[in-house]
Each structure stands twice: as structure tokens, then as C-alpha cells.
Design an enzyme around this catalytic site. Sequence first.
Site, PDB file in Angstrom:
ATOM      1  N   GLU A 166       2.500  -2.163   5.269  1.00  0.00           N
ATOM      2  CA  GLU A 166       3.377  -1.167   4.651  1.00  0.00           C
ATOM      3  C   GLU A 166       2.642   0.013   3.996  1.00  0.00           C
ATOM      4  O   GLU A 166       2.592   0.136   2.765  1.00  0.00           O
ATOM      5  CB  GLU A 166       4.295  -1.841   3.623  1.00  0.00           C
ATOM      6  CG  GLU A 166       5.142  -2.953   4.222  1.00  0.00           C
ATOM      7  CD  GLU A 166       6.226  -3.471   3.281  1.00  0.00           C
ATOM      8  OE1 GLU A 166       6.173  -3.168   2.083  1.00  0.00           O
ATOM      9  OE2 GLU A 166       7.127  -4.164   3.754  1.00  0.00           O
ATOM     10  N   GLU A 351       8.546  -9.045   8.646  1.00  0.00           N
ATOM     11  CA  GLU A 351       9.179  -9.482   7.385  1.00  0.00           C
ATOM     12  C   GLU A 351      10.652  -9.146   7.433  1.00  0.00           C
ATOM     13  O   GLU A 351      11.038  -8.057   7.875  1.00  0.00           O
ATOM     14  CB  GLU A 351       8.607  -8.758   6.152  1.00  0.00           C
ATOM     15  CG  GLU A 351       7.254  -9.229   5.721  1.00  0.00           C
ATOM     16  CD  GLU A 351       6.739  -8.480   4.474  1.00  0.00           C
ATOM     17  OE1 GLU A 351       7.560  -8.045   3.634  1.00  0.00           O
ATOM     18  OE2 GLU A 351       5.518  -8.344   4.367  1.00  0.00           O
TER      19      GLU A 351
HETATM   20  C1  FCB Z   1       7.660  -6.161   1.150  1.00  0.00           C
HETATM   21  C2  FCB Z   1       6.266  -6.699   0.896  1.00  0.00           C
HETATM   22  C3  FCB Z   1       6.227  -8.169   0.574  1.00  0.00           C
HETATM   23  C4  FCB Z   1       7.383  -8.593  -0.312  1.00  0.00           C
HETATM   24  C5  FCB Z   1       8.688  -8.102   0.255  1.00  0.00           C
HETATM   25  C6  FCB Z   1       9.902  -8.510  -0.554  1.00  0.00           C
HETATM   26  O1  FCB Z   1       7.698  -4.801   0.888  1.00  0.00           O
HETATM   27  O2  FCB Z   1       5.446  -6.484   2.018  1.00  0.00           O
HETATM   28  O3  FCB Z   1       4.976  -8.450   0.003  1.00  0.00           O
HETATM   29  O4  FCB Z   1       7.162  -8.193  -1.591  1.00  0.00           O
HETATM   30  O5  FCB Z   1       8.664  -6.705   0.346  1.00  0.00           O
END
Ligand code: FCB
Length: 442
Positions: A166, A351
Amino acid sequence: MDNFSFLKDFPSSFIFGTATSSYQIEGNQYGGCGKSIWDDFAKRKLNGIDGLNACNHYEYFEEDIKLIKDLGFRAYRFSFSWPRLYPENNRELNNEGVDFYHRLLDKILENGLEPFPTLYHWDLPIRFSHIEGWENRDTCKHFADFSYFISKQYGDLFKKIATINEPWCVSWLSHYLGEHAPGKKNIKSATTTMHNILLAHGWSVEALRVNKSHEIGIVLNNQYAEPLDQQDENINATKLFDSIHNRWFSDAIFKGKYPELALSVLEKHLPENYENDLKKISCGLNWIGLNYYTRSIIKFEKSEDNINYKTLRGSLKKTDMDWEFFPKGLSYFIKRINNEYDNKIPIYITENGMANNDKLDSNGEVNDSDRIEFFNLHLREILNCINEGLPVMGYFAWSLLDNYEWAFGYSKRFGLVYVDFDSYKRVPKKSYYEFSKNLLQV
Ligand code: FCB
């Protein structure tokens, strides 16, 4: 919406897994780990609530890997901690740290899981703050050396690897909005970091390729944006948000340029001769990781820096982060990568998940039915994309364990597994069992 029986409709090659990151779970008081910018930020801004203990994954990792396998997942996304491997300086390794990741990788493989390591998930060694962290190109060089080390040391043990998690959070959230370490609020710092973190990625790819033919990716967090209404100023504000939050990173990586709209406000803050780095930044990837959580509603609002927008929350069902459920945004970005950037690149959802105010009930169980609904809605979007022929190859639920949720400390629970932060006891939640019921049969 309360069961996952449709998981059997995914192709058998599709990889289901779960994701974590080093600082959020390992516990940096163990095994000679050094300090990172998050320890410093926690001390300054979060009343000292830090990752000193986290989930003590350092000592409990065998149990944790077994939890992943017993659920029926096939892959595990985790990150290497730079300060655990090089706690004091850029030359001397911490042997306990080196050994830890060997033991971790061995355990992952022994359990038949595919490792998906990430090189940088935000725990920059604290020593770099003396040279302004990612604002300094030297930090990018050191990151390339670190990448080379990882590839040499562990490269036989994994196929796929991601460079940065990110880049928007590393740069904008941490240097313009000030919400993450190092907590700056400065447009020049933010823009410099938006460039340097991509350069770090480019140099890292180059360093990784010296050793081996790794399958290399980067992990982007895309956020869907909708204008508050159809007024021109709100529509234009939404385009600017999208250009800074999303397109900046994907345009640079796939097309070797920054989007005009974002440049119209940010170019004057970029490092001199930044154009010369764009070739390296767009040096080609083998896969792309997409983290997706929610959408924002955007409204025009004048600001000194010409970042003329404000983000609002809409009225849809929300998670404990106050993030709306908006599954359509996930398929939107999958299609956008495919249609506008690269129509062949394998896409992994690296994610996706939700925070829920989970508690143990009187039977010692956690009934997280909202989380089951959340996963259900998003996985259905993915399945639709696959049925339309889009190359989505895997999905990683965030997260295996309740953990240290950055600026929110331990108050936001994202895990498939509940963690008691005093005893470190792990209790699989209902969502964990819902996955396992269906995945173990596939
Ligand atoms: C993302 C992050 C991860 C976690 C999620 C909820 O932005 O990569 O580490 O905190 O959000």
C-alpha cells in the site's frame, strides 16, 4: 448470506489464503527485534500503545500456521520485518531474526501452504527517521539491498513476493494526513514519498531479479470514490481523489507516468528530474495485489494545498472501522486493472475483511455473522469476475488473527481468530469455521 457453499464454484486452481504483517502480530520485544518508526509514533501519538507484544506470533507461530492449514486455506501472506533482521544498522544481521523467518517458512511449507511474503509492510527501522525516512532516496537504496538479502537468504523457499504494501498509506496517509507513522502533515513530504516509495519498489524489483526469477508483485490499496451528488465541483473533486489515491500508483507502475490531474496539483512538490525514474518504476510485474475495503463519498472543499476535496462516509451498513460495506467497488477495480492497465496480469486480492466488535459469548465462542456476510458479498463479486473471464487467481482474508490495527491499537478486531491479548489464547470465530466447512470439502 450466511454460508459459503458457493466456494465450490471457484476454479480448483484458485488460491484461498489469509494475510498478516510483521509489526501487527509478531511482538517486537522478542528475538532481538529493533525499533521501527511505529514504536516511535506509538510513543508520540498513541499513548504508547505499540506492537511490543502484539499477538506474540514470534513464539506462537507454529500454532498460527496450523490454524491456517486446519481451516483449509492454501496460502499465507506475511511480511518480513526489516528491524528484526537488521536491528541496529544496515550491515549487521540479527541471527535470531534470520533463524525466525527460516523456521516460519519451513513451517509454512511443511503444512503444504504457499508463502506470499511482502518485503515492506510499514515497519521502517527507526534509524532511517534521522535521514527523513522515505523522503530520502538513500532509504530506497537500502531497501534494494534489503530486498537482495531476502532473495539470497530465503529465495528458494517461495515463488511469489511483493515489494511494498500500500504505497498510498506509506506516503499520503503517513505524510499528508498524518494518521500513520511518521505522522507528518506536509504536502512536499507526502509527494516526495509518493515518488520515492515507487522508486524503492523499482529498485527492489531490480535487486530481486539479480538472484532469481521470482514472481514479483506490488500491493495497491484501491478505494472506490463516489461524488456526494452530481454537481460539477463534487464530480471533479472525486476525480482528483481517484487520481491521487488510486491512479497515481497504477499509472506509474503500468504506464510509466503520473496522471495529469494529480500532477496539476502535485508536480511542483516532486523531486527534481523525477521523470528519469519512471522507467525503473514501470519495470514490469508478474502479478498485482489488490487490497480492497470500502468506498468514500467525496465532496469539494477548498484547501491551501489545492487538495480540494473532503472524504465522507455514506449511509450503507458499516464495519467497526466505520467503513461502509461496498462490495461492488472490488469488482470495479478488478475490471479497471484488466481493462485499463494490463489485461493479462494475474490479480490477487491480497487483503479484504472487516473489523467487528467481537466478544467471546458465554460458551466461549465468537459469533461474527456480520463478517461472514462481508466475506460472502465480496467473494461473490470475485466469482462473478472469474465467470466473466477475468484473471483473479487468489483471495487473502484480512486477517488471520485479531492484531495491532495501527493507529487504533488493539481496539479493532479483524481476525478470523479471536486473540486474548493477555493470555495470547487463540479462539477461532464462526467465520473461520464457515470457511473451513466449505474449503475442506473443495
Ligand atoms: C490495510 C493494511 C493492513 C490492515 C488493514 C485493515 O490498509 O495493509 O495492515 O491494517 O488495512
